[in-house]
Design an enzyme around this catalytic site. Structure first.
Site, PDB file in Angstrom:
ATOM      1  N   LYS B  85     -93.343  52.719   4.897  1.00  0.00           N
ATOM      2  CA  LYS B  85     -93.740  53.344   6.158  1.00  0.00           C
ATOM      3  C   LYS B  85     -94.152  52.284   7.174  1.00  0.00           C
ATOM      4  O   LYS B  85     -93.869  52.410   8.369  1.00  0.00           O
ATOM      5  CB  LYS B  85     -94.909  54.293   5.883  1.00  0.00           C
ATOM      6  CG  LYS B  85     -95.404  55.054   7.094  1.00  0.00           C
ATOM      7  CD  LYS B  85     -96.480  56.053   6.682  1.00  0.00           C
ATOM      8  CE  LYS B  85     -97.190  56.634   7.878  1.00  0.00           C
ATOM      9  NZ  LYS B  85     -98.297  57.539   7.460  1.00  0.00           N
ATOM     10  N   LYS B 131     -57.687  37.278  -0.155  1.00  0.00           N
ATOM     11  CA  LYS B 131     -57.424  37.543   1.255  1.00  0.00           C
ATOM     12  C   LYS B 131     -55.936  37.814   1.381  1.00  0.00           C
ATOM     13  O   LYS B 131     -55.151  37.183   0.668  1.00  0.00           O
ATOM     14  CB  LYS B 131     -57.794  36.349   2.139  1.00  0.00           C
ATOM     15  CG  LYS B 131     -59.237  35.888   2.054  1.00  0.00           C
ATOM     16  CD  LYS B 131     -60.144  36.708   2.918  1.00  0.00           C
ATOM     17  CE  LYS B 131     -61.602  36.249   2.740  1.00  0.00           C
ATOM     18  NZ  LYS B 131     -62.581  37.084   3.418  1.00  0.00           N
ATOM     19  N   ASP B 158     -62.984  39.942  -5.346  1.00  0.00           N
ATOM     20  CA  ASP B 158     -62.523  40.799  -4.265  1.00  0.00           C
ATOM     21  C   ASP B 158     -63.303  40.473  -3.009  1.00  0.00           C
ATOM     22  O   ASP B 158     -64.453  40.022  -3.073  1.00  0.00           O
ATOM     23  CB  ASP B 158     -62.809  42.277  -4.612  1.00  0.00           C
ATOM     24  CG  ASP B 158     -61.821  42.869  -5.601  1.00  0.00           C
ATOM     25  OD1 ASP B 158     -60.651  42.440  -5.614  1.00  0.00           O
ATOM     26  OD2 ASP B 158     -62.229  43.775  -6.355  1.00  0.00           O
ATOM     27  N   ASP B 159     -62.698  40.746  -1.865  1.00  0.00           N
ATOM     28  CA  ASP B 159     -63.488  40.756  -0.651  1.00  0.00           C
ATOM     29  C   ASP B 159     -64.486  41.904  -0.765  1.00  0.00           C
ATOM     30  O   ASP B 159     -64.199  42.916  -1.397  1.00  0.00           O
ATOM     31  CB  ASP B 159     -62.587  40.954   0.566  1.00  0.00           C
ATOM     32  CG  ASP B 159     -63.332  40.683   1.855  1.00  0.00           C
ATOM     33  OD1 ASP B 159     -63.233  39.564   2.365  1.00  0.00           O
ATOM     34  OD2 ASP B 159     -64.043  41.586   2.338  1.00  0.00           O
ATOM     35  N   GLU B 160     -65.648  41.733  -0.142  1.00  0.00           N
ATOM     36  CA  GLU B 160     -66.685  42.772  -0.302  1.00  0.00           C
ATOM     37  C   GLU B 160     -66.284  44.086   0.333  1.00  0.00           C
ATOM     38  O   GLU B 160     -66.838  45.135  -0.020  1.00  0.00           O
ATOM     39  CB  GLU B 160     -68.028  42.291   0.258  1.00  0.00           C
ATOM     40  CG  GLU B 160     -68.184  42.311   1.775  1.00  0.00           C
ATOM     41  CD  GLU B 160     -67.540  41.102   2.459  1.00  0.00           C
ATOM     42  OE1 GLU B 160     -66.938  40.266   1.751  1.00  0.00           O
ATOM     43  OE2 GLU B 160     -67.644  41.002   3.697  1.00  0.00           O
ATOM     44  N   HIS B 249     -73.460  40.345  -3.482  1.00  0.00           N
ATOM     45  CA  HIS B 249     -73.014  40.010  -2.125  1.00  0.00           C
ATOM     46  C   HIS B 249     -74.095  40.394  -1.112  1.00  0.00           C
ATOM     47  O   HIS B 249     -74.754  41.403  -1.281  1.00  0.00           O
ATOM     48  CB  HIS B 249     -71.702  40.754  -1.822  1.00  0.00           C
ATOM     49  CG  HIS B 249     -71.011  40.226  -0.605  1.00  0.00           C
ATOM     50  ND1 HIS B 249     -71.382  40.581   0.675  1.00  0.00           N
ATOM     51  CD2 HIS B 249     -70.004  39.343  -0.464  1.00  0.00           C
ATOM     52  CE1 HIS B 249     -70.609  39.942   1.534  1.00  0.00           C
ATOM     53  NE2 HIS B 249     -69.765  39.185   0.881  1.00  0.00           N
ATOM     54  N   GLY B 317     -66.974  30.251   5.350  1.00  0.00           N
ATOM     55  CA  GLY B 317     -66.499  29.046   6.020  1.00  0.00           C
ATOM     56  C   GLY B 317     -66.577  27.794   5.169  1.00  0.00           C
ATOM     57  O   GLY B 317     -66.619  26.682   5.706  1.00  0.00           O
ATOM     58  N   GLY B 339     -63.020  31.562   0.956  1.00  0.00           N
ATOM     59  CA  GLY B 339     -62.033  32.604   1.225  1.00  0.00           C
ATOM     60  C   GLY B 339     -60.814  31.964   1.856  1.00  0.00           C
ATOM     61  O   GLY B 339     -59.900  31.518   1.159  1.00  0.00           O
ATOM     62  N   THR B 340     -60.830  31.870   3.190  1.00  0.00           N
ATOM     63  CA  THR B 340     -59.695  31.258   3.886  1.00  0.00           C
ATOM     64  C   THR B 340     -59.542  29.790   3.490  1.00  0.00           C
ATOM     65  O   THR B 340     -58.424  29.267   3.518  1.00  0.00           O
ATOM     66  CB  THR B 340     -59.876  31.371   5.412  1.00  0.00           C
ATOM     67  OG1 THR B 340     -61.147  30.826   5.758  1.00  0.00           O
ATOM     68  CG2 THR B 340     -59.837  32.826   5.843  1.00  0.00           C
TER      69      THR B 340
END
Lengths: 367, 367
Positions: B85, B131, B158-160, B249, B317, B339-340
């Site tokens: 709260k 990707k 996997d990608d999220e 993640h 990145g 990733g990339t």
């Protein structure tokens, strides 16, 4: 229909650029020539920036339309898509989400179901909160419940911080209170006092406990949706064995919604998303009350909930003297939820219940 | 030991008063003479303000110590107590939480377990992300997986935002990839490529799917802990049928942590709380990378995770050229998650994996 999300960026942020980053980065991303054979499918997952406007204060609102097929029809995959990684990308805030009507889980009871259970059809419904929040025994709860049940209260709930602890295990609170609910039922015209029992624990245990509590006579539940997870709320709402109303508590909402330039606005978190996750009634701060809350946010939440038949429950600092103003703003489709307003009344909990009844009767008499 | 929480209030807020409100309002609350017979128990639930100091910028930090008995040893009841709260009460932010060592759920695998599974003991571990994030078929995933498995990658996830959708159902991605994991295992010295499969859906379905996926050969999972709920992560971690590592993640973390004066700081959300909820490895933004992230926050997260044996995974990145700096800052107990940086490498995914291997070999050769 697409899923439309309005992002608000403060002055100085290139909203067009950011919206473009969202539309691509939160969906399929970029792809190389290696994936040209999947071009069609990949494109079908991209979102589109469909509107961009500047506000009077220099902020900008960008609307991004996401394909419905990118998500599973639940709140968690929706949040992951519309603000998952991007929430960490700098200043920017979600201020509106527009979902297809059939998105998510509907309320099992909602306004009409709760009116049926309480027998209150032509007036706001009064709800109390057990206080003190922690430290009472199961029998203490039953004693308080007897007093408010005999005074004609419709609903009582655990405080949201009441856990399942050895001092007053949830099952014992339920059993002690269930006895009193049964004993007071006939004097209440056959209407049970609803006791919204706080559901807590690991997801697997919480879901198993909910079924067990229903077997043992629970007639309502409370869930802290934001601390336990929308996925838990959806599981309860979808479970055919759980045929009791579920009250959603907004605990932690301010951590997501209170900042001016980050997070997700209150009307989205406590209105739109709660209205699509299966809650029957949703608590949120009232601007009349003890928490600083924006009137426009409050009424936007109210309207989102009602648009899906969910009962609005403005809360925190609700006192009998506020009843005329609340009814003027809400009409009768509102649950008046009072903690200290009932429990700390000079006439005790029964006196608190009666004070709300008198306030409501005075309004009815004035008409 | 008590649970200690540091709240930061911006200049102009009466921190002493607010801390007092938290210590009482987030625990037992106030009580009337009616509850004097419970005075002892009620007092035992109150929190105490144990420290108050002013920062150079005029902000104040108040430390509140909560009784451990007020919560259930999980993250959800903790969050409800320390900021439920109160998060809606105005400017104020949680900047640190100190929990008893045995609070919560421990990692089943963590750093040592993941080193055992990958066979990588003297170096950072390399991880890739499928990707494009959405739009590929199960067979497309298997083709990519074969390429990186043969190149010697340790982990792929996997990608999220990859959901369980008809186009590429999670079970089909698992089956297609599991075949390739088996086929490539012997050429990898008997080490399986770990594929962290994204767990999604309503809590009940998600937990049931996790068990089914393990039966079908899943060897790792990914969970968006903040969108699905800490209670779901804890259920997975506690389930004896799920003997595979779980990658947490940070999706949505910015909605809670990115604001200067509201919410909960990144080191708490992605460090302390993740380290006590059973995650084996936790992803978070690297300050070297594509998201704006504070170096001190990053290293505080790293240290919190390692203090509980959880693998830190700086992300977003991450490129081969960053490897020397990351190893200088992290040493070898780090997962390099690209990733990339791997998938969009000019030499294709295998080329990306090799680029990371070369970068790591160069560092080893320099020693």
């Amino acid at each position: 229909m697409m899923i439309e999300v309005d992002y608000r960026f403060p002055r100085g942020v290139d909203a067009k650029k950011q919206a473009g980053i969202i539309a691509i980065g939160q969906t399929a991303g970029t792809w190389s020539v290696r994936h040209q054979h999947r071009e069609g499918q990949l494109r079908a997952h991209l979102a589109k920036v469909i509107a961009l406007r500047e506000e009077h204060d220099g902020a900008s609102i960008a609307t991004v339309a996401f394909p419905r097929g990118n998500v599973e029809g639940d709140i968690a995959s929706l949040l992951t898509m519309i603000f998952g990684k991007y929430s960490m990308a700098g200043a920017g805030r979600i201020v509106a989400v527009r979902l297809p009507v059939d998105y998510g889980v509907g309320a099992k009871f909602g306004i009409s179901g709760l009116r049926g259970l309480t027998g209150i059809h032509q007036s706001p419904v009064v709800m109390a909160i057990f206080k003190p929040a922690l430290g009472l025994s199961a029998e203490d709860h039953a004693d308080i419940l007897r007093e408010v049940a005999e005074a004609g209260l419709s609903i009582i709930k655990d405080d949201e911080i009441m856990p399942d602890v050895p001092e007053a295990p949830t099952i014992e609170r339920l059993r002690a209170c269930r006895r009193v609910i049964d004993e007071t039922k006939s004097s209440r015209g056959g209407r049970e006092l609803l006791y919204a029992l706080n559901l807590t624990g690991r997801a697997d245990q919480l879901l198993a406990k909910a079924r067990r509590f229903v077997d043992e006579g629970a007639n309502a539940f409370l869930l802290n949706v934001l601390t336990y997870g929308f996925s838990v709320m959806e599981a309860l709402a979808a479970d055919p064995a759980i045929q009791v109303p579920i009250f959603a508590h907004p605990a932690l909402a301010g951590a997501i919604a209170a900042s001016p330039d980050h997070g997700i606005a209150y009307p989205v978190i406590l209105g739109t998303l709660m209205a699509h996750c299966g809650a029957d009634a949703v608590l949120y701060p009232a601007h009349y009350g003890s928490l600083p809350f924006n009137r426009d946010d409050e009424f936007a939440i109210r309207d989102s909930l009602r648009s899906r038949g969910v009962f609005p429950v403005p809360s925190a600092g609700i006192m009998p003297k506020l009843v005329p103003q609340i009814v003027a703003d809400y009409g009768i489709d509102v649950i008046l939820n009072a903690g200290t307003g009932i429990m700390d009344h000079e006439g005790g909990p029964a006196g608190g219940v009666k004070a709300f009844q008198v306030a409501l009767a005075n309004i009815a008499a004035d008409k």
